[in-house]
Design an enzyme around this catalytic site. Structure first.
Site, PDB file in Angstrom:
ATOM      1  N   GLY A   1       0.765  -1.149  -0.139  1.00  0.00           N
ATOM      2  CA  GLY A   1      -0.134   0.082   0.085  1.00  0.00           C
ATOM      3  C   GLY A   1       0.772   1.261   0.031  1.00  0.00           C
TER       4      GLY A   1
ATOM      5  N   GLY B   1       0.453   6.049   0.394  1.00  0.00           N
ATOM      6  CA  GLY B   1      -0.302   7.096   0.330  1.00  0.00           C
ATOM      7  C   GLY B   1       0.416   8.325   0.571  1.00  0.00           C
TER       8      GLY B   1
ATOM      9  N   ALA C   1       3.351   7.911   3.095  1.00  0.00           N
ATOM     10  CA  ALA C   1       4.157   6.807   3.419  1.00  0.00           C
ATOM     11  C   ALA C   1       3.880   5.809   2.302  1.00  0.00           C
ATOM     12  CB  ALA C   1       3.878   6.041   4.673  1.00  0.00           C
TER      13      ALA C   1
ATOM     14  N   ASP D   1      -8.420  10.919  11.667  1.00  0.00           N
ATOM     15  CA  ASP D   1      -8.648  10.593  10.284  1.00  0.00           C
ATOM     16  C   ASP D   1      -9.218   9.556  10.050  1.00  0.00           C
ATOM     17  OD1 ASP D   1      -7.994  11.407   7.648  1.00  0.00           O
ATOM     18  OD2 ASP D   1      -5.958  10.340   7.762  1.00  0.00           O
TER      19      ASP D   1
END
Length: 233
Positions: free
Chosen positions: A18, A20, A23, A134
């Site tokens: 993953g 973003g 990171a 968040d």
């Protein structure tokens, strides 16, 4: 495939799982304890920001003290060749955002099962004095047996007083409470508002507000009522 590095002489990176704005996340092997973990490596611009690193270290310590079945466990935090990383529990599954995209929307029964687990984890953190800041479907990891764990405690708060937030405020525009948009203090209620947005997204199959510009989405959260879910689903 190029060999990935060994962090701190301990964590063997296996494959990226993953990424973003802040990171990249890898599946990794903790060679000392012989277990699979997740490693989040901060992007270079964050790794070179002393203010952010100190805030991130403090938030990582706070998150590491959270012990709950619906919160991803933080194992370690460190530096290696100017790379800042955090090591946490590996969840064999995917994130809720991906599941929503795959299934469009969920049954009421499945929705309640997921949201109840998420609320249990975040509620525990609130009682410990830690606000997530968040909450969003991307930060909800769901295992193959439908167990949900909340992740990324600390990163949003670490960004709060730095210049890296592209939206100009703490959090993600699509899930932002009015007080976030208006620059007011963040409280546990801010997380609860984001839960409402996420609940809407799960049962309706889309977010309540969309726009080409993130700031426009945030503005709608501060001033408009969401479309009636019954008109969509």
């Amino acid at each position: 495939m190029m060999d990935l590095p060994l962090l701190s002489g301990r964590y063997k990176l296996l494959q990226p799982i993953g990424s973003g704005g802040t990171a990249v996340v890898y599946k990794a092997l903790d060679e000392m304890l012989e277990r699979i973990v997740s490693v989040k490596i901060l992007r270079e611009d964050h790794s070179n920001d002393g203010e952010f690193l100190e805030r991130f270290r403090q938030e990582a310590k706070a998150a590491a003290n959270l012990s709950h079945p619906n919160i991803v466990t933080v194992y370690d935090f460190g530096f290696d060749k100017d790379q800042v990383f955090i090591v946490f529990e590996y969840v064999d599954g995917t994130d809720l955002k991906t599941l929503i995209r795959q299934q469009s929307r969920f049954s009421i029964e499945d929705t309640l099962g997921l949201i109840t687990q998420a609320c249990a984890g975040v509620g525990y953190a609130h009682r410990a004095g830690l606000v997530h800041c968040d909450i969003k479907s991307h930060n909800m990891l769901v295992s193959k047996d439908f167990r949900l764990k909340v992740t990324d405690f600390g990163i949003a708060r670490a960004l709060e007083q730095t210049t890296h937030s592209q939206s100009g405020f703490l959090g993600t525009p699509a899930y932002s409470a009015p007080e976030q948009v208006n620059g007011q203090p963040i409280t546990a209620a801010t997380d609860i508002y984001a839960f409402g947005v996420m609940l809407y997204q799960i049962v309706v199959g889309r977010l309540p507000f969309t726009a080409a510009i993130p700031a426009a989405i945030a503005a709608q959260h501060a001033s408009a009522a969401p479309p009636d879910p019954r008109q969509i689903n």
